[in-house]
Structures are given as C-alpha cells and as structure tokens.
Motif scaffolding. Structure first.
Motif, short mmCIF file in Angstrom:
data_model
loop_
_atom_site.label_atom_id
_atom_site.label_comp_id
_atom_site.label_asym_id
_atom_site.label_seq_id
_atom_site.Cartn_x
_atom_site.Cartn_y
_atom_site.Cartn_z
N GLU A 179 4.69 4.17 10.27
CA GLU A 179 5.41 5.47 9.80
C GLU A 179 6.02 5.19 8.62
O GLU A 179 6.12 4.01 8.22
N VAL A 180 5.78 5.92 7.80
CA VAL A 180 6.26 6.15 6.21
C VAL A 180 7.70 5.28 6.34
O VAL A 180 8.58 6.11 7.12
N THR A 189 -2.48 6.72 1.16
CA THR A 189 -2.20 7.61 2.02
C THR A 189 -2.42 7.11 3.44
O THR A 189 -2.64 6.13 3.60
N ASN A 190 -1.40 7.76 4.37
CA ASN A 190 -1.21 7.02 5.66
C ASN A 190 -2.67 7.17 6.35
O ASN A 190 -2.86 5.97 6.82
N MET A 206 0.94 -1.24 -0.10
CA MET A 206 -0.07 0.01 0.10
C MET A 206 0.94 1.41 0.01
O MET A 206 0.57 2.12 -0.70
#
Ligand SMILES: Nc1ncnc2c1ncn2[C@@H]1O[C@H](COP(=O)(O)OP(=O)(O)OP(=O)(O)O)[C@@H](O)[C@H]1O
Ligand SMILES: [Mg+2]
Lengths: 252, 295
Positions: B294-295, B210-211, B204
């Motif tokens: 977290e990204v 998106t987060n 994803m």
C-alpha cells in the motif's frame, strides 16, 4: 508552486504536529525550514509528498490540490518532486550510475533518456568519474550528492530536502547546500529542512520557522534564529547561535 | 506507462532465485494438490464414460438378441409402453449400441475392430416409477421372445459409483486443503520478496513509480510459481492416465475395466489443472501485494 492553507495535521493520539499552517512558496525559491526537534518540519515535507494527508486545510502542489488527489495519481505528483533525506536512501547493491538511473527506469522512461540524463545529473553533482562506484565506496557527502542527482535527474519542479546535511561534516554540508542552491537557480523550488544554523546564517535566504507545529516566522533573507530585542537574549543562547567557523568557511 | 518486458523479466527472475527455497515449496505444494485435482477429474470422467448406459437415472436395461426380428422387439416395446410401473423408456438400436460400445472400449482397439453394428444387441433403457418395482418390471420382460437378458443398474454400476464417489470426495477435499496451503505459501513467498526489497520499493514509491509497476514483477512471480506447479501436475496426470490405460489393457482389473478416459477428456482435465495453477498463483500473489504494497 507550494501552498498550504490553514493546514492542521494530528497523528493518531498525539497533539497536533502542525497547527493551522498557511505558507506559500513560489517557483524557483530557495527556502529553509527551521525549528527545534519535533517542531513538525518532517511532517510538513511528508504532507507535500502526500505521504500523509492533513486533517484540515488544503495543500496545493504544482497546481494540484493534493488533498483531493486520487490515490492512483499520487505517483504522478511525485514525479514532479525530488527528495533527499538525512540517510541518503541509496540502494547499496547498485552503482552510482544505477542508483540515479533507477529513478528514471521505474517511472518507465526510455533507455535513451536514461543514457542522456544520468550523466548530466552526475556532472551537476560532480561525480561523473565515480559512476561505477558502490555507495559504500563513497564518503557521506558524496553519497548525498548521488542522492541529489537521483532526486534531480527527472528535472522535478520541486526539490524537498529533509536535513540533507544531518549526517555530514560542516564543510561538506556547505558544499551540499551550495549544490541545492545551484539547482534552485535552474527554476526548481527547493525546500530544505535543517538544523544547521551556520548554513542558514550564511546563505541568508527565506526562512520559515516552525515551533510546536506553528509557523512562528517567515522571513526573507532570514537567519537561523529570530531577530530578538537585545534585552532578552541570554548569553548562553547568544553563544550557541555563533556559527561554527568551519561551516562558514565551507560556504565561502 | 511503459512496463518494459526486460525490466519485469529481470526483476521476476531475481526474486524467484533469491527466494528459491520458498519457490520450490510453493511449486511442489501446487503440484501435489493439482495432481490430486487432476486425478479426481479423470476419475469422474472415466466413471461417466463407464456408466453412459445408466445416464439419466436408468435403472434397467433389456437387451434383445442381435438377430431378434422386428416384431419381437416391437412386442417388448409395446409391453413396456403399456406397463403402469414404467415411467419412461428409450430404445437404443444397433447403431446406438455400437457407438456406446466404441466409447466404452476406446482403449481396446482390437475389440472394437472385431465388432460390427450387427453383432451388438439393441436394448431398452427403462426408468421405473418407483425404484422398488424395478425387479418386477425386469422379471415380467425376461420371458419375452427375443429377450437376451435383463441387466439392473444396481448390480452393474452401484459398486463402481460408490467406490469412485468416495475416492473423488477424498481426493478433492485433500486437494482443496493443499491448494489453500499453496496459496498461503505463494503469498508468503511474495511477502518475503517484497520485504527483502523494501528499500527499493520505498525508493520506487518516492520517485513516483506507479503501484502496478511495483506490483507486476511480484504478481508475475506468484503466477509463475502456480504455473510451475501446474506444469508438474499436468505431467503427473498424463502419466497416471497412461498407467490407467495400460493396466486396463494388460491386466484383468474387473472393477476399473470399464473406466476409459479419452484424449479429449484428458485434454480438458489438463487445461483445468493449468488454469487452476494460474488462479492459485495470481490469487496468492494478489493478496500478497495488496497487503504489503500500500502507498
Ligand atoms: N508517524 C508518526 N506518528 C505519530 N506521531 C508522529 C509521527 N511522526 C511524527 N510524529 C510527531 O509529530 C511531531 C512532529 O514531528 P516531525 O518529525 O515533523 O518533527 P521534526 O521537526 O522533523 O523533528 P526533527 O527535527 O527531530 O526531525 C513530533 O511530536 C512527533 O513525535
Ligand atoms: Mg525531521
């Protein structure tokens, strides 16, 4: 489409993985990224994806300066970039169709778009009939084609492939590369990191060679190895450069 | 960005089912802790009803005869007003007494029906300047004509307040510990759910979800766990309040006889319990997704 200006990247507590790299790649180009293991190819790709940020220098992707890109905008950058990896990264419990559709669903695309574009992407990679199979029922080459369909289904501007042929046999590797080449002809910029000398030598596309984090060669219609003056080519090296016949056959 | 309901519902449903043991543990912990909180709140409100007369630090109540003529009442009032030891006096006439009576015996409708405002004694509520002189004020007024009796806060409510005060403190502190445990359980459940789906989460992120899109199903999962626990607690609180009412009506439990929880109080308590469930669920899952997505 992609531009690196004097980019340096050092992972914590190591020597720089990339040193002062400046590269520019235009729209619709097909570029091989070669170099020995540890040269920084994957780092190069991770920087473009903004999985990492450089210590110094600027990176421009699809018109964005991605070093200045706000955190929450990163997903929108990535919607313009398709990605393929050596290990395919397909979801084992989803069918081929569902794997490709997933890439559209999770960025909130409507169902109508999913039903329209997924079959097209599967057609492109020639796997329409296998839409209901699970990844475990496919060969490595087929799995990689599904991954390519997933990377391409959102019509990205850029397609990054990090050793996409690393896990598949030479004949199938050539097929996969040809597929990427076809995609680049649609106007998508393709950057492929590879160790596969046969493919690079047959395709004769732009080659960027990294060694120890430095761009040592950037050559149009290049080969896997740098053209060298005859007197300092040892026989052993020359022999290893010989393309494998299977790889070349596959490309024809 | 369109977060389709269908997608969120499906994802949340599968997550809950995959982690059903953790889910049950989290829901039960939330349920037990919120039941305790609810019980403590009910007790607090019940006691506050039982002690309406003594609100504002009233230490002494002088009850007149219901039929005492106005001049006798005035004499007592004047005396109280002139005494140095008295800091403040308020007068509660028959209408006011009737209102109090109705509140205090709200769960004994027969009793309330049988009484009329005229049957009830008016009273003076007295705050003394010095707690040590309360007794003295009381004995001065006792002999006055028309005075029925004098009641001291000490003998009437002190025990009740002390016992219920301790009970509340114990209930609330156990509840706080359990609520913290519940939040940790929810956090852990979320963490496990994310770990179980790490491949999907990685894909994803790669394709540009998106987060929030990634997080919402997990956060919803936590909120549902909190709500589930809160729902169980709401039922428990309702049953407890019913039992309390029933036992007050049918048994002679002197200490708790005056503890009444009105429908309104019950409603507020249930609302508080539900809100706390949501807060615990959302809090736990927010921590869970923040640390692990977290990204
Ligand atoms: N996450 C990391 N943390 C620390 N060092 C790293 C990390 N990733 C890569 N490196 C180091 O950075 C250098 C470049 O690694 P990179 O993965 O970019 O090489 P590569 O060219 O992709 O190699 P290969 O052909 O083996 O995939 C290596 O020395 C590697 O050890
Ligand atoms: Mg690599």
């Amino acid at each position: 489409m992609i531009r690196l200006d004097n980019v340096t990247k050092t992972y914590k507590g190591t020597v720089p993985a990339l040193r002062d790299c400046s590269v520019e790649i235009g729209r619709g180009e097909f570029v091989f990224l070669v170099g020995p293991s540890g040269a920084g190819k994957s780092t190069f790709i991770r920087l473009i994806l903004r999985e990492e940020t450089p210590d110094r220098g600027q990176i421009w992707v699809a018109g964005w300066n991605i070093c200045r890109l706000r955190h929450w905008k990163v997903p929108y950058l990535r919607r313009n970039i398709g990605c393929v990896f050596q290990d395919f990264r397909l979801l084992p419990n989803k069918s081929v169709f569902a794997n490709v559709a997933f890439a559209l669903e999770v960025i909130g695309r409507p169902k109508s778009m999913v039903t329209a574009q997924v079959p097209q992407a599967l057609d492109l990679v020639g796997l329409r009939e296998k839409w209901d199979c699970l990844p475990s029922e496919l060969s490595g080459g087929e799995q990689q084609r599904v991954a390519i369909a997933r990377a391409f289904v959102n019509r990205p501007l850029i397609l990054l492939a990090d050793e996409p042929t690393g896990n598949i046999d030479p004949g199938t590797s050539a097929e996969v590369t040809r597929l990427l080449d076809r995609i680049s002809r649609t106007g998508t910029t393709v950057l492929m990191a590879t160790h596969n000398d046969a493919i690079v030598n047959t395709m004769r596309r732009r080659v960027i060679e990294l060694d120890n984090g430095v761009v040592v060669r950037d050559e149009d219609e290049g080969a896997y190895d740098a053209p060298v003056a005859p007197y300092d080519v040892p026989d052993a090296v020359a022999a290893s450069v010989e393309p494998t016949s299977a790889g070349v056959e596959g490309l024809r | 960005m369109a977060l389709s309901l269908d997608y969120v519902a499906r994802e949340t449903g599968t997550n809950l089912w995959r982690n059903r043991l953790m889910t049950v543990a989290a829901v039960l912990t939330v349920a037990v802790s919120l039941s305790l909180v609810g019980a403590a709140l009910l007790l607090k409100q019940g006691v506050s009803t039982a002690t309406t007369r003594w609100k504002g630090g009233v230490q002494l109540a002088v009850f007149m005869q219901p039929q005492a003529p106005p001049d006798q009442t005035r004499a007592v009032g004047d005396k109280l007003g002139s005494m140095q030891l008295v800091k403040r006096t308020t007068f509660c006439d028959q209408a006011c007494s009737y209102k109090e009576f109705r509140t205090m015996f709200a769960n004994q409708p027969d009793l309330v029906q049988s009484a009329a405002p005229a049957d009830l004694p008016p009273s003076f509520r007295v705050v003394a300047r010095d707690a040590n002189h309360v007794q003295q004020v009381g004995s001065t007024l006792k002999p006055f004509a028309g005075v029925r009796n004098v009641v001291y806060a000490k003998q009437s409510v002190d025990t009740l307040l002390r016992v219920t005060g301790i009970a509340q403190a114990v209930l609330l502190s156990v509840a706080v510990v359990l609520l913290a445990a519940a939040a940790v359980l929810i956090l852990n459940a979320i963490r496990m759910a994310i770990f179980a789906r790490r491949r999907e989460v990685a894909v994803m992120k790669l394709v540009g979800a998106t987060n929030w899109f990634i997080r919402v199903p997990y956060m919803l999962e936590g909120v549902i766990q909190g709500l589930g626990g809160a729902f169980v607690a709401v039922c428990v609180v309702a049953v407890v309040s019913f039992l309390l009412r029933y036992s007050v009506q049918h048994y002679d439990v002197t200490l708790f006889q005056s503890i009444v929880v009105s429908g309104h109080d019950l409603f507020l308590t249930e609302l508080a319990v539900l809100l706390m469930g949501i807060v615990v669920g959302a809090g736990g899952s927010a921590l869970g997704v923040r640390r692990f997505l977290e990204v």
